[in-house]
Design a protein around this motif. Structure first.
Motif, PDB file in Angstrom:
ATOM      1  N   LYS A  44      -8.756  -1.693  -3.057  1.00 51.29           N
ATOM      2  CA  LYS A  44      -8.112  -2.929  -2.607  1.00 51.29           C
ATOM      3  C   LYS A  44      -8.735  -4.096  -3.342  1.00 51.29           C
ATOM      4  N   THR A 103      -7.865   4.692  -5.945  1.00 58.56           N
ATOM      5  CA  THR A 103      -7.299   3.469  -5.386  1.00 58.56           C
ATOM      6  C   THR A 103      -8.384   2.544  -4.847  1.00 58.56           C
ATOM      7  N   GLU A 144       0.826  -1.211   0.000  1.00 61.68           N
ATOM      8  CA  GLU A 144       0.000   0.000   0.000  1.00 61.68           C
ATOM      9  C   GLU A 144       0.859   1.258   0.000  1.00 61.68           C
ATOM     10  N   ASN A 181      -5.143  -9.248  -2.325  1.00 61.38           N
ATOM     11  CA  ASN A 181      -4.040  -8.774  -1.480  1.00 61.38           C
ATOM     12  C   ASN A 181      -3.259  -7.632  -2.129  1.00 61.38           C
ATOM     13  N   TYR A 182      -3.841  -7.024  -3.146  1.00 68.87           N
ATOM     14  CA  TYR A 182      -3.126  -5.980  -3.876  1.00 68.87           C
ATOM     15  C   TYR A 182      -3.837  -4.633  -3.757  1.00 68.87           C
ATOM     16  N   GLN A 183      -3.025  -3.585  -3.779  1.00 72.69           N
ATOM     17  CA  GLN A 183      -3.562  -2.227  -3.843  1.00 72.69           C
ATOM     18  C   GLN A 183      -3.531  -1.807  -5.312  1.00 72.69           C
TER      19      GLN A 183
END
Length: 333
Positions: free
Chosen positions: A192, A190, A171, A195-197
């Motif tokens: 989520k 942005t 992040e 598990n990625y931003q």
């Protein structure tokens, strides 16, 4: 040569727009200076590299499904880091959608290279935006190119909506990029995802500006051509829909006018209407498909009666009111 051109052509399928953008960017990599190449590699390996350990020997694997990108990265490494040992591995995925992966396996026994490109500090990964990149626009450009070639994508132009995104494992890294690009006038949003931003842009003008910033000029032209054509088509469709709606509204109003005229004449068959009213009734019944403006012209040319469009509107409103009263009186009897 890393990969023979003939092999590339045989394996390459129909390109997506995302691939076109990436290959246009990749074509500019050989022109970069040492510092620009360092910035590019720092971003690309952060996003796309995985640390390896063979015994006590440290290394990093970089993989991509695009042979052009693989070749360009290999050439940069050979040009500016000639002492780095690189092993080339070509893999075939066994998933439903089979794919060829090109892996550059970098061996860095003393960790010099990994530290130099700001990927590993001896204790762990460095997944942040280097301070040097914030200071010079050319380094920021190279860094953003590395990010996009590693984990960026843009949807195909044939789709109805626009979407460009870059995914980040950390992040902090994503927010730092979001902040510095905002200062360039390119504003990422942005979200989520797993598990990625994800940093993304949906605004078409902003996507065009981003492609220009990335020096993907031909891709930007293609994008703008499609965007302008689509916007024109959408405007034409809205105009047509508006005209159709107006026509339907006009037809409904005309049907009510005719119904009111016939009802009034039937209920008040002995009533003497004015010359103007008789002219209006006659021509409206004869010309049921004309607008009020056209009816006004017909009254003037055929009956020598001058009534404006607004005057006709007033007459038909009076008739509608009178018909309503007649119907109410008939119901009360």
């Amino acid at each position: 040569m890393l990969i023979e051109e003939k092999k590339i052509k045989n394996e390459r399928r129909e390109q997506t727009f995302s691939q076109q953008v990436k290959e246009e960017i990749a074509a500019t990599l050989n022109e970069k200076s040492f510092n620009e190449s360092w910035s590019f590699l720092s971003a690309f390996i952060k996003q796309n590299g995985s640390l390896t350990l063979n015994g006590m020997k440290l290394g990093v694997d970089i993989q991509t499904a695009n042979p052009v990108i693989a070749r360009r990265v290999f050439q940069i490494l050979r040009k500016f880091y000639p002492d780095v040992i690189i092993e080339i591995v070509v893999r075939k995925t066994v998933k439903l959608k089979k794919q060829t992966l090109y892996v550059l396996r970098i061996k860095d026994n003393d960790k010099t290279f990994l530290k130099e490109i700001n990927f590993f500090d001896g204790e762990g990964f460095i997944m942040t935006l280097p301070e040097r990149v914030k200071e010079k626009e050319r380094l920021l450009l190279s860094y953003m190119q590395g990010l996009f070639l590693a984990t960026g994508s843009i949807n195909n132009l044939q789709l109805s909506s626009y979407h460009l995104e870059i995914s980040f494992a950390q992040e902090e890294h994503a927010y730092a990029v979001q902040e510095i690009m905002g200062k360039q006038g390119i504003h990422f949003k942005t979200i989520k995802r797993r598990n990625y931003q994800i940093l993304y842009i949906k605004d078409s003008t902003m996507i065009g500006d981003y492609l220009a910033f990335m020096q993907a000029i031909q891709a930007r032209f293609s994008f703008e051509d499609i965007r302008i054509s689509r916007d024109m088509m959408n405007s034409m469709n809205r105009l047509i829909n508006c005209e159709v709606a107006n026509e339907q509204k006009s037809q409904k109003a005309t049907a009510i006018q005719i119904e009111n005229i016939l009802y009034l004449k039937e209920e008040r068959e002995n009533e003497v209407f004015s010359e103007k009213e008789e002219a209006i009734f006659e021509l409206r019944l004869q010309h049921q498909d004309v607008s009020l403006a056209e009816l006004s012209d017909l009254l003037s040319s055929e009956k020598h009666v001058d009534v404006s469009k607004s005057g006709l509107n007033h007459v038909f409103r009076k008739i509608a009111k009178k018909v309503k009263q007649l119907k109410e009186n008939n119901l009360s009897l």
